[in-house]
Design a protein around this motif. Structure first.
Motif, PDB file in Angstrom:
ATOM      1  N   UNK A   2       1.142   4.172  -2.869  1.00  0.00           N
ATOM      2  CA  UNK A   2       0.986   5.603  -2.599  1.00  0.00           C
ATOM      3  C   UNK A   2       2.126   6.386  -3.229  1.00  0.00           C
ATOM      4  N   UNK A   3       3.359   5.922  -3.037  1.00  0.00           N
ATOM      5  CA  UNK A   3       4.514   6.611  -3.638  1.00  0.00           C
ATOM      6  C   UNK A   3       4.414   6.640  -5.159  1.00  0.00           C
ATOM      7  N   UNK A   4       4.010   5.522  -5.745  1.00  0.00           N
ATOM      8  CA  UNK A   4       3.873   5.463  -7.205  1.00  0.00           C
ATOM      9  C   UNK A   4       2.817   6.443  -7.690  1.00  0.00           C
ATOM     10  N   UNK A   5       1.696   6.495  -6.981  1.00  0.00           N
ATOM     11  CA  UNK A   5       0.628   7.435  -7.351  1.00  0.00           C
ATOM     12  C   UNK A   5       1.109   8.874  -7.270  1.00  0.00           C
ATOM     13  N   UNK A   6       1.793   9.200  -6.178  1.00  0.00           N
ATOM     14  CA  UNK A   6       2.244  10.581  -5.962  1.00  0.00           C
ATOM     15  C   UNK A   6       3.268  11.028  -6.989  1.00  0.00           C
ATOM     16  N   UNK A   7       4.066  10.084  -7.491  1.00  0.00           N
ATOM     17  CA  UNK A   7       5.144  10.446  -8.413  1.00  0.00           C
ATOM     18  C   UNK A   7       4.832  10.131  -9.865  1.00  0.00           C
ATOM     19  N   UNK A   8       3.690   9.491 -10.116  1.00  0.00           N
ATOM     20  CA  UNK A   8       3.311   9.165 -11.485  1.00  0.00           C
ATOM     21  C   UNK A   8       4.162   8.060 -12.087  1.00  0.00           C
ATOM     22  N   UNK A   9       4.633   7.158 -11.256  1.00  0.00           N
ATOM     23  CA  UNK A   9       5.449   6.042 -11.730  1.00  0.00           C
ATOM     24  C   UNK A   9       4.697   4.739 -11.513  1.00  0.00           C
ATOM     25  N   UNK A  16       0.833  -1.215   0.000  1.00  0.00           N
ATOM     26  CA  UNK A  16       0.000   0.000   0.000  1.00  0.00           C
ATOM     27  C   UNK A  16       0.860   1.254   0.000  1.00  0.00           C
ATOM     28  N   UNK A  17       1.925   1.269   0.817  1.00  0.00           N
ATOM     29  CA  UNK A  17       2.824   2.435   0.870  1.00  0.00           C
ATOM     30  C   UNK A  17       3.556   2.605  -0.458  1.00  0.00           C
ATOM     31  N   UNK A  18       3.938   1.493  -1.078  1.00  0.00           N
ATOM     32  CA  UNK A  18       4.587   1.561  -2.394  1.00  0.00           C
ATOM     33  C   UNK A  18       3.620   2.145  -3.417  1.00  0.00           C
ATOM     34  N   UNK A  34      11.445   3.412  -9.098  1.00  0.00           N
ATOM     35  CA  UNK A  34      11.315   4.658  -9.867  1.00  0.00           C
ATOM     36  C   UNK A  34      10.636   5.739  -9.025  1.00  0.00           C
ATOM     37  N   UNK A  35       9.678   5.348  -8.209  1.00  0.00           N
ATOM     38  CA  UNK A  35       8.973   6.314  -7.344  1.00  0.00           C
ATOM     39  C   UNK A  35       9.925   6.919  -6.321  1.00  0.00           C
ATOM     40  N   UNK A  36      10.753   6.087  -5.716  1.00  0.00           N
ATOM     41  CA  UNK A  36      11.731   6.586  -4.741  1.00  0.00           C
ATOM     42  C   UNK A  36      12.711   7.530  -5.428  1.00  0.00           C
ATOM     43  N   UNK A  37      13.167   7.149  -6.607  1.00  0.00           N
ATOM     44  CA  UNK A  37      14.086   8.015  -7.361  1.00  0.00           C
ATOM     45  C   UNK A  37      13.421   9.357  -7.690  1.00  0.00           C
TER      46      UNK A  37
END
Length: 84
Positions: free
Chosen positions: A41-48, A37-39, A53-56
């Protein structure tokens, strides 16, 4: 707007890191689900579409200069050390 986005990204990165640590310590279906779920969220926020790729993308965004309240730029990351 950029400041609130930076705060949200930092919080999302922190929550993801905490979920990874917890899942690594004691893996259960709940900790694995929280990690995913946290992954997401990061993907959604960064468009990845992948967490690496989201962390980058998030760390790249946070590393850019963001205008402060008085128009001067400041780093989005750690403070520079001063002194000898």
């Amino acid at each position: 707007m950029l400041l609130s986005m930076a705060i949200d990204l930092r919080q999302a990165l922190t929550r993801y890191a905490e979920a990874v640590l917890e899942d690594e310590r004691r893996s259960t279906p709940e900790t694995a689900r929280a990690r995913e779920e946290r992954a997401g969220t990061l993907c959604e926020m960064t468009g990845t579409s992948d967490v690496v790729a989201a962390i980058h993308a998030a760390t790249t965004f946070l590393g850019r200069r963001v205008a402060g309240p008085h128009g001067r730029g400041r780093r989005g990351g750690a403070r520079a050390r001063t002194g000898p």
